[in-house]
Design a protein around this motif. Structure first.
Motif, PDB file in Angstrom:
ATOM      1  N   TRP A  17       0.838  -1.210   0.000  1.00 26.01           N
ATOM      2  CA  TRP A  17       0.000   0.000   0.000  1.00 26.01           C
ATOM      3  C   TRP A  17       0.868   1.253   0.000  1.00 26.01           C
ATOM      4  N   SER A  18       1.885   1.271   0.856  1.00 27.15           N
ATOM      5  CA  SER A  18       2.769   2.429   0.952  1.00 27.15           C
ATOM      6  C   SER A  18       3.518   2.655  -0.356  1.00 27.15           C
ATOM      7  N   ALA A  21       1.410   4.317  -3.094  1.00 24.14           N
ATOM      8  CA  ALA A  21       1.359   5.770  -2.937  1.00 24.14           C
ATOM      9  C   ALA A  21       2.683   6.418  -3.338  1.00 24.14           C
ATOM     10  N   HIS A  22       3.790   5.774  -2.972  1.00 27.70           N
ATOM     11  CA  HIS A  22       5.113   6.350  -3.173  1.00 27.70           C
ATOM     12  C   HIS A  22       5.469   6.504  -4.649  1.00 27.70           C
ATOM     13  N   SER A  47      -3.637   2.220 -11.308  1.00 20.29           N
ATOM     14  CA  SER A  47      -3.968   1.125 -10.408  1.00 20.29           C
ATOM     15  C   SER A  47      -4.279  -0.153 -11.171  1.00 20.29           C
ATOM     16  N   THR A  92       7.238   4.599   4.318  1.00 19.48           N
ATOM     17  CA  THR A  92       6.158   5.502   4.732  1.00 19.48           C
ATOM     18  C   THR A  92       6.708   6.856   5.160  1.00 19.48           C
ATOM     19  N   THR A  95       7.722   8.751   2.074  1.00 17.94           N
ATOM     20  CA  THR A  95       6.546   9.216   1.349  1.00 17.94           C
ATOM     21  C   THR A  95       5.941  10.436   2.032  1.00 17.94           C
ATOM     22  N   MET A 217      -1.112  -2.275  -3.719  1.00 20.17           N
ATOM     23  CA  MET A 217      -0.450  -1.114  -4.320  1.00 20.17           C
ATOM     24  C   MET A 217      -1.469  -0.185  -4.963  1.00 20.17           C
ATOM     25  N   GLY A 220      -3.110   1.866  -2.379  1.00 25.64           N
ATOM     26  CA  GLY A 220      -2.202   2.925  -1.931  1.00 25.64           C
ATOM     27  C   GLY A 220      -2.167   4.099  -2.888  1.00 25.64           C
ATOM     28  N   THR A 223      -5.468   6.091  -2.512  1.00 23.85           N
ATOM     29  CA  THR A 223      -5.765   6.734  -1.233  1.00 23.85           C
ATOM     30  C   THR A 223      -4.732   7.774  -0.811  1.00 23.85           C
ATOM     31  N   TRP A 224      -3.479   7.657  -1.277  1.00 19.49           N
ATOM     32  CA  TRP A 224      -2.433   8.557  -0.765  1.00 19.49           C
ATOM     33  C   TRP A 224      -1.430   8.958  -1.841  1.00 19.49           C
TER      34      TRP A 224
END
Length: 323
Positions: A17-18, A21-22, A47, A92, A95, A217, A220, A223-224
């Protein structure tokens, strides 16, 4: 499934997930920066392609992470938990700080730090091969980015015009397609950072592992992912469509070549190298040197921090009788 395995799976998916986003900026930063696509369509398409790449094209790099970095015969689930805690925490933090760094370098040195602390053998040949690839990827991407920008200027004479003047040209469509290809490569290249360690204990099939990691992923990114997307898109280099197309294509090409060999390299390093090359093709004043310097510092500390945090955590667990 034991409680330690449940914890491992949870940490792995959190790490995926992190990463989702990254790495939004690394694969869709250029299409978004050039206004070829809006933010939410970019994140949604990213995605989908990431899931596909992770599910069907990540098997080689999953095995590299799980079986070829350390002696898998002596790896335990608690050791893998330490690795995932360290990698997830550092990714995290980077990020949140909006620093595009290398999660691959973080992960590999988390594995090495944990193995050294636990007295497990490290396959230094594999680590060396990866390190050479990491060193070579950015300058190769820079040279290819420079060449590709010049080539596009010849093939598409209007490429250096303003974005508004190119509204009806084919370059925006090409750039989005290249971004989709880069998103596919992201899944193939990076999902193993989170779930590759599952291969060490034969937790599940490579296909299922890739699918679960790819979905995490994607969540992530949705959402971020806006933080890094804006940073890479607007703070590193001022791009036109020719530069953006060249940078994104070169990044995907360099990383895909590594993946086909069962190796993996940094999406961010390949992109920033390519962007630097495209900037040089337009003149040195287009490159934001202060931002590049900050990112290079992030690359320098990620292996050191990955090794240190997992080495210390594993030693603490051993000292308190948890091994």
């Amino acid at each position: 499934m034991s409680s330690s395995t449940v914890i491992l799976v949870g940490l792995s998916l959190a790490f995926a997930w992190s990463m989702g986003a990254h790495y939004t900026g690394a694969v869709m930063g250029m299409p978004y920066a050039s206004k070829s696509i809006r933010m939410w369509p970019a994140l949604i398409l990213l995605s989908i392609m990431t899931i596909i790449g992770a599910t069907f094209a990540s098997h080689g790099v999953q095995q590299t992470v799980g079986l070829h970095i350390v002696d898998a015969n002596h790896v335990t689930t608690p050791m893998l938990i330490v690795i995932e805690i360290g990698a997830f925490f550092l990714t995290t933090v980077y990020t949140y700080a909006k620093v595009p760094t290398s999660t691959i370098q973080i992960l590999i040195f988390c594995i090495v730090g944990t193995a050294v602390a636990a007295g497990v053998g490290v396959n230094w040949t594999t680590v060396w091969h990866l390190a050479v690839l990491w060193v070579l990827a950015p300058p190769v991407a820079m040279l290819l980015g420079f060449a590709m920008t010049k080539l596009l200027d010849l093939v598409v004479p209007s490429a250096t015009e303003s974005v508004s003047e190119q509204r009806w040209s084919s370059l925006p469509i090409l750039l989005v397609l290249v971004g989709l290809g880069a998103s596919f490569v992201l899944g193939a290249n990076d999902v193993s950072n989170a779930i590759g360690v599952w291969s060490s204990i034969n937790l599940t099939s490579l296909l299922i592992a890739g699918l679960l990691g790819g979905i995490a992923m994607a969540v992530g990114a949705l959402t971020w992912g806006q933080r890094i997307l804006n940073r890479v898109a607007f703070d590193i280099v001022k791009v036109d469509l020719s530069m953006a197309s060249a940078a994104q294509f070169v990044q995907a090409l360099v990383v895909l070549l590594a993946v086909t060999q069962g190796l993996f390299t940094s999406m961010n390093q390949a992109l920033v190298g390519a962007m630097a090359g495209t900037g040089l093709a337009r003149g040195r004043e287009t490159v934001q040197k202060a931002t590049l310097l900050g990112i290079v510092k992030g690359w320098a500390i990620s292996p050191i921090s990955g090794f240190a945090i997992c080495f210390l955590l594993e030693h603490l667990l051993i000292a308190f009788g948890q091994r």
